[in-house]
Scaffold this motif. Structure first.
Motif, short mmCIF file in Angstrom:
data_model
loop_
_atom_site.label_atom_id
_atom_site.label_comp_id
_atom_site.label_asym_id
_atom_site.label_seq_id
_atom_site.Cartn_x
_atom_site.Cartn_y
_atom_site.Cartn_z
N THR A 134 10.97 5.32 5.91
CA THR A 134 11.08 5.43 4.46
C THR A 134 11.43 4.08 3.85
O THR A 134 12.14 4.00 2.85
N ASP A 135 10.94 3.01 4.46
CA ASP A 135 11.33 1.66 4.06
C ASP A 135 10.82 1.29 2.67
O ASP A 135 9.70 1.67 2.30
N ASP A 136 11.62 0.51 1.95
CA ASP A 136 11.14 -0.07 0.69
C ASP A 136 10.86 -1.56 0.84
O ASP A 136 10.30 -2.19 -0.07
N THR A 137 11.23 -2.15 2.00
CA THR A 137 11.05 -3.58 2.22
C THR A 137 10.39 -3.83 3.57
O THR A 137 10.76 -3.20 4.56
N ILE A 138 9.43 -4.75 3.58
CA ILE A 138 8.73 -5.14 4.80
C ILE A 138 9.03 -6.62 5.07
O ILE A 138 8.97 -7.44 4.16
N ALA A 139 9.35 -6.94 6.31
CA ALA A 139 9.57 -8.32 6.73
C ALA A 139 8.44 -8.76 7.64
O ALA A 139 8.02 -8.02 8.53
N LYS A 265 -3.05 -6.67 4.20
CA LYS A 265 -4.18 -5.77 3.95
C LYS A 265 -4.14 -4.58 4.90
O LYS A 265 -4.53 -3.46 4.52
N GLY A 266 -3.67 -4.79 6.11
CA GLY A 266 -3.52 -3.69 7.06
C GLY A 266 -2.52 -2.67 6.56
O GLY A 266 -2.73 -1.45 6.69
N ILE A 267 -1.41 -3.15 5.98
CA ILE A 267 -0.41 -2.23 5.40
C ILE A 267 -1.01 -1.47 4.24
O ILE A 267 -0.83 -0.25 4.10
N GLN A 268 -1.76 -2.16 3.40
CA GLN A 268 -2.36 -1.53 2.23
C GLN A 268 -3.37 -0.44 2.61
O GLN A 268 -3.41 0.62 1.98
N GLU A 269 -4.15 -0.68 3.65
CA GLU A 269 -5.25 0.22 3.98
C GLU A 269 -4.89 1.25 5.07
O GLU A 269 -5.52 2.31 5.13
N ARG A 270 -3.89 0.93 5.92
CA ARG A 270 -3.67 1.78 7.09
C ARG A 270 -2.29 2.43 7.15
O ARG A 270 -2.05 3.25 8.03
N VAL A 271 -1.39 2.06 6.26
CA VAL A 271 -0.03 2.61 6.31
C VAL A 271 0.22 3.46 5.07
O VAL A 271 0.43 2.93 3.98
N PRO A 272 0.18 4.79 5.19
CA PRO A 272 0.36 5.67 4.02
C PRO A 272 1.84 5.83 3.66
O PRO A 272 2.44 6.88 3.88
N LEU A 273 2.41 4.77 3.10
CA LEU A 273 3.84 4.76 2.78
C LEU A 273 4.01 4.33 1.33
O LEU A 273 3.79 3.17 0.98
N SER A 274 4.42 5.27 0.48
CA SER A 274 4.52 5.01 -0.96
C SER A 274 5.85 4.39 -1.37
O SER A 274 6.03 4.01 -2.53
N THR A 275 6.80 4.27 -0.43
CA THR A 275 8.13 3.77 -0.78
C THR A 275 8.23 2.25 -0.78
O THR A 275 9.23 1.69 -1.22
N ILE A 276 7.21 1.56 -0.28
CA ILE A 276 7.28 0.10 -0.14
C ILE A 276 7.30 -0.57 -1.51
O ILE A 276 6.47 -0.27 -2.38
N ARG A 277 8.22 -1.51 -1.70
CA ARG A 277 8.32 -2.25 -2.96
C ARG A 277 8.33 -3.76 -2.76
O ARG A 277 7.85 -4.50 -3.60
N TYR A 278 8.93 -4.23 -1.64
CA TYR A 278 9.13 -5.67 -1.47
C TYR A 278 8.56 -6.14 -0.13
O TYR A 278 8.50 -5.40 0.85
N ASN A 279 8.16 -7.42 -0.12
CA ASN A 279 7.78 -8.11 1.11
C ASN A 279 8.62 -9.37 1.21
O ASN A 279 8.62 -10.20 0.28
N THR A 280 9.34 -9.54 2.31
CA THR A 280 10.19 -10.71 2.46
C THR A 280 9.73 -11.56 3.63
O THR A 280 9.47 -11.05 4.72
N LEU A 281 9.58 -12.88 3.38
CA LEU A 281 9.05 -13.82 4.36
C LEU A 281 9.80 -15.14 4.23
O LEU A 281 10.39 -15.44 3.18
#
Length: 451
Positions: A134-139, A265-281
């Protein structure tokens, strides 16, 4: 009486403390091997008769990683000498123990397909459906691992002829520009600028990423260059759940930033997760094209800024917050997602400033993030909220350490990029399966405590 929500009771380290039989059952149950089995089994009734238990062979490759068995020959030896291990992997007493050559043939067959990626995706979707992600952030980050084949000597760069002094004539410059354009157009996709990836389909990006071992370089803690020969693992990880949402293997010399757009793009097309809001790098991913891709996905970027000899902005501080007449920084207040606007309020130091009454300092300052996606992020750079999200980036570093410590990421025993990809895909697959197994045990323990 209200039931107090229990914290995490079971993690990967505790999974590895279980008896091997129970550990194997937990991990194997999280993996649907049917797609892999369909690829490796004999398709024709003609030819040499099949005497091998392919399902057990697949499970034994998984067990090899969890048991940290370094070589296939050691796996074969363990299967011959340890009856309990052999039965745990699914072999019958009457089954023939496969040879090293049999395992090699199976790995070659798997390397010609994307079946391991399909199974990884199935595990990820299962974890999402069971509510463990249920993540809202991806690293996003990369880590290197060496190839075991002998490294060729580093090629010496050819000596560049000194440029002729003086300006080129108009005809010479036009010809030079034409040659430069043709040369850049003929380059492979991942040798072009990152901007070229924005409109390329995901399948093409994944197909064209270089995967043969190459010399790579990084700076150590002392600021000195360290060279290695091998590969890079590029991961996109949920910072809360610590599942690997997307992964890529590349040659060791690929710039980290050039793998970011395929992961996104893989996250956008292959990961059905609506809770994502942030990407941190980290600062190695501070490229305009990466901000653009994240913005196209409707998400926000929390990326460390790489100054790159840019001049100090006038009227703004180092975090690009506006400053007042006396150079005090405005305070970040909020972000309006509808208009994509950052709101700043007057600095505390200006509360009793006489210039404020004279109209020299405005009370509210607003700026659209689309003015410059690198400089203006939501939440704003330097704010407490931005720093809190950026700290979550350590989750991907933790996963990198797990892959090397527990799952033998840095123990590649294959000489080609295709077969090395099988090792990498299997490592990331087993990691996610182990995470799912641990989460299921944890959920069961929580239910027992609640009851």
């Amino acid at each position: 009486m209200a039931i107090i929500r229990q914290g995490s009771l079971f993690d990967l380290q505790e999974l590895y403390n279980l008896e091997p039989t129970h550990r194997f059952e937990a991990v194997f149950s999280a993996i649907d091997i049917e797609p892999i089995f369909a690829v490796v089994t004999k398709k024709s009734r003609f030819g040499r008769p099949v005497e091998l238990n392919y399902a057990a062979m697949i499970y034994s490759l998984v067990a090899r990683l969890t048991e940290r068995i370094p070589f296939i020959k050691d796996l074969v030896k363990r299967l011959k000498n340890d009856m309990i291990f052999r039965l745990d992997c699914g072999f019958l007493v009457s089954d023939t123990v496969p040879s090293e050559a049999a395992y090699s043939r199976m790995v070659t067959i798997i390397s010609e397909s994307n079946v391991l990626e399909e199974v990884k995706e199935m595990i990820l979707h299962q974890a999402i459906s069971e509510g463990f992600i249920t993540d809202d952030t991806i690293a996003i980050d990369a880590t290197h691992f060496e190839a075991k084949n002998q490294a060729p000597p580093k090629e010496e760069k050819p000596k560049i002829e000194p440029k002729k002094r003086g300006r080129k004539s108009k005809e010479e410059r036009e010809q030079w520009l034409i040659e430069k354009t043709e040369r850049e157009a003929s380059l492979p996709l991942f040798e072009k600028k990152i901007e070229e990836q924005l409109d390329v389909p995901l399948e093409q990006l994944r197909a064209e990423i270089p995967q043969n071992p190459e010399w790579g370089v990084k700076k150590n803690s002392e600021g000195k260059n360290v060279f290695w020969y091998g590969y890079k693992a590029h991961l996109a990880v949920g910072t809360k759940s610590q599942y690997i949402l997307q992964s890529l293997i590349s040659s060791g010399n690929l710039n980290d930033g050039k793998a970011a757009i395929p992961l996104l793009k893989g996250i956008q097309e292959r990961v059905p997760l609506s809770t994502i809001r942030y990407n941190t790098l980290d600062a190695g991913y501070d490229y305009e094209a990466i901000y653009t891709q994240i913005h196209r996905m409707g998400l926000q970027s929390v990326i460390a800024y790489n100054k790159r000899n840019e001049p100090e902005p006038e009227g703004f501080d180092k975090h690009f917050a506006p400053t007042c007449f006396r150079e005090h920084s405005y305070r970040y207040d909020s972000f309006d997602p509808k208009y994509e606007t950052l709101k700043y309020t007057r600095p505390k130091e200006c509360k009793d400033c006489p210039l404020a009454d004279e109209g020299l300092c405005q009370k509210i300052y607003k700026v659209k993030i689309t003015t410059d996606l690198r400089k203006y992020t939501a939440p704003a750079r330097g704010s407490k909220a931005w720093k809190t999200i950026f700290k979550q980036r350590t989750a991907v570093e933790r996963v990198n350490a797990y892959l090397k410590l527990y799952f033998q990421l840095n123990n590649v025993r294959y000489r080609t990029g295709k077969r090395a990809k099988v090792h990498f895909d299997l490592v990331t697959l087993v990691y996610n399966a182990s995470k799912l197994a641990a989460d299921r045990i944890n959920a069961m323990l929580n239910q027992q405590l609640a009851a």
